[in-house]
Design a protein around this motif. Structure first.
Motif, short mmCIF file in Angstrom:
data_model
loop_
_atom_site.label_atom_id
_atom_site.label_comp_id
_atom_site.label_asym_id
_atom_site.label_seq_id
_atom_site.Cartn_x
_atom_site.Cartn_y
_atom_site.Cartn_z
N GLN A 1 10.83 63.76 52.80
CA GLN A 1 12.10 64.40 52.49
C GLN A 1 12.11 64.97 51.07
N THR A 2 12.13 64.08 50.07
CA THR A 2 12.39 64.51 48.70
C THR A 2 11.33 65.47 48.16
N ASN B 1 8.14 70.91 43.21
CA ASN B 1 8.71 69.59 43.45
C ASN B 1 7.86 68.49 42.84
N ARG C 1 11.05 68.72 50.80
CA ARG C 1 12.10 69.74 50.90
C ARG C 1 13.32 69.45 50.01
N GLY C 2 13.19 68.51 49.09
CA GLY C 2 14.31 68.15 48.24
C GLY C 2 14.56 69.15 47.12
N THR C 3 15.77 69.09 46.55
CA THR C 3 16.11 69.93 45.39
C THR C 3 15.68 69.21 44.11
N GLU D 1 16.24 60.46 42.63
CA GLU D 1 15.37 59.45 43.26
C GLU D 1 14.41 58.85 42.25
N GLU E 1 17.88 66.26 43.52
CA GLU E 1 17.58 65.13 44.40
C GLU E 1 16.33 64.39 43.93
N ILE E 2 15.36 65.15 43.49
CA ILE E 2 14.13 64.52 42.97
C ILE E 2 14.45 63.72 41.71
#
Length: 353
Positions: free
Chosen positions: A300-301, A339, A304-306, A313, A309-310
């Motif tokens: 996920q992170t 990312n 395809r995370g922003t 986390e 979001e990264i």
């Protein structure tokens, strides 16, 4: 800062000013292949391309390690399995195996010269020549239980554990011989860390009691045998087996995002105390308590995370006390370089506060 020393100090139980950010699992991504001209499947069979892609995330975005190879099929292929090398978005997979029973599994005299083993050893040498004093070089190998699954078929492995446990124990012992031979050859070349991957030992696939009775003994033998720093990676929700993992003797334990880091560290402490009470010593070269590595989501992170979001986390796992920051499992080939860089930047900002 010497990135190699920073990681090795953490795995030795020493305090450092900055939590390392590395990957002990597969790190080949398509964007890096395009920028370095080191594409799969060629990079699985060419030592120059393997070394180039294995260090690409350090060169391109500053990930603090080099890591090879990019799959868990090297040993099985050298033992006689047929392998599909995949493409730039698909890692190699076992296509067929010549083995029907445990007794058929044995390590041939020319095992270390078979398949891609010589390519991996040559790629390690190239990485050592370029980065030996400054960057940690990590080499992944397949654990004996997972290798057994490759040789007999995972479905057969899980079924035979219930119906033919003695045969499976024999198969694991024979696979362990191959793991030890390969680990010894790797150690002679001189990487800094060997990561033993046992994805087939995930609690989603086998019962924790089966892990303790059938998988753990071989992993202990392998931990005692490996002379370099060593890390154990098991996929899935490993919370139920964390305490057992703590008593195996690996310097680090790599876990996925399903694992609660605070609880995991508590379990590691309990596991260490159990050994002390029982009068057992940790295997040579290992620290008293295995360090926790992970566990930024790769599905996920990082995939395809922003950036936000990264960042969130990364902050969460650093606040929880992660010892080494890393992707939770092998990176998806289409993970964006930005990312990976965002993960590193988030670590930097956390310590700049």
């Amino acid at each position: 800062m010497n990135l190699k020393n920073n990681v090795l100090k953490v795995l030795s139980g020493e305090k450092t000013d900055l939590t390392p950010v590395i990957s002990v699992t597969q790190l080949g991504v398509v964007e890096a292949m395009e920028q370095t001209d080191a594409f799969w499947p060629e990079a699985h069979e060419d030592a120059d391309k393997m070394a180039t892609l294995g260090s690409s995330l350090y060169e391109l975005v500053g990930l603090e390690c080099a890591r090879i190879p990019f799959c868990l099929t090297v040993e099985a292929e050298a033992l006689g399995c047929e392998v599909d090398l995949g493409n730039e978005e698909k890692t190699p997979q076992i296509r067929s195996t010549p083995f029907k029973t445990a007794s058929e599994i044995e390590v041939p005299a020319n095992f270390l010269s078979n398949g891609r083993i010589p390519v991996v050893l040559e790629a390690i040498e190239k990485l050592k020549q370029k980065y030996g004093d400054t960057l940690p070089i990590i080499v992944g190998i397949t654990g004996p239980f997972t290798l057994t699954g490759h040789l007999l078929g995972v479905e057969n492995l899980v079924r035979y554990m219930k119906t033919k446990p003695d045969e499976i124990e024999t198969a694991i012992d024979n696979s362990l011989d191959a793991c030890m031979d390969y680990a010894e050859a790797i150690s002679k070349v001189g990487p800094d860390i060997i990561c033993v991957a046992e994805p087939t030992a995930a609690p989603e696939l086998i019962d924790p009691l089966q892990f303790k009775s059938m998988v753990k003994p071989a992993l202990e033998d392998l931990a005692n045998f490996i002379k370099t720093k060593k890390v154990l990676h098991i996929c899935g929700s490993t919370q139920p087996i964390i305490k057992d993992m703590a008593t195996i003797g690996y310097d680090g334990i790599s876990v996925e995002e399903k694992v609660d880091i605070k609880k995991a560290k508590e379990e590691l402490e309990k596991g260490s105390n159990v050994m002390k009470v029982g009068g057992k010593s940790m295997p040579r070269g290992s620290s008293s308590i295995s360090k926790i590595i992970g566990n930024i989501s790769t599905t996920q992170t990082l995939f395809r995370g922003t950036e936000e979001e990264i960042k969130n986390e990364v902050k969460m796992v650093l606040d929880a006390g992660i010892d080494i920051l890393a992707p939770s499992c092998g990176l998806a080939p289409r993970s964006p370089l930005k990312n990976i860089e965002a993960m590193i930047n988030a670590r930097n900002k956390f310590f700049d506060q």
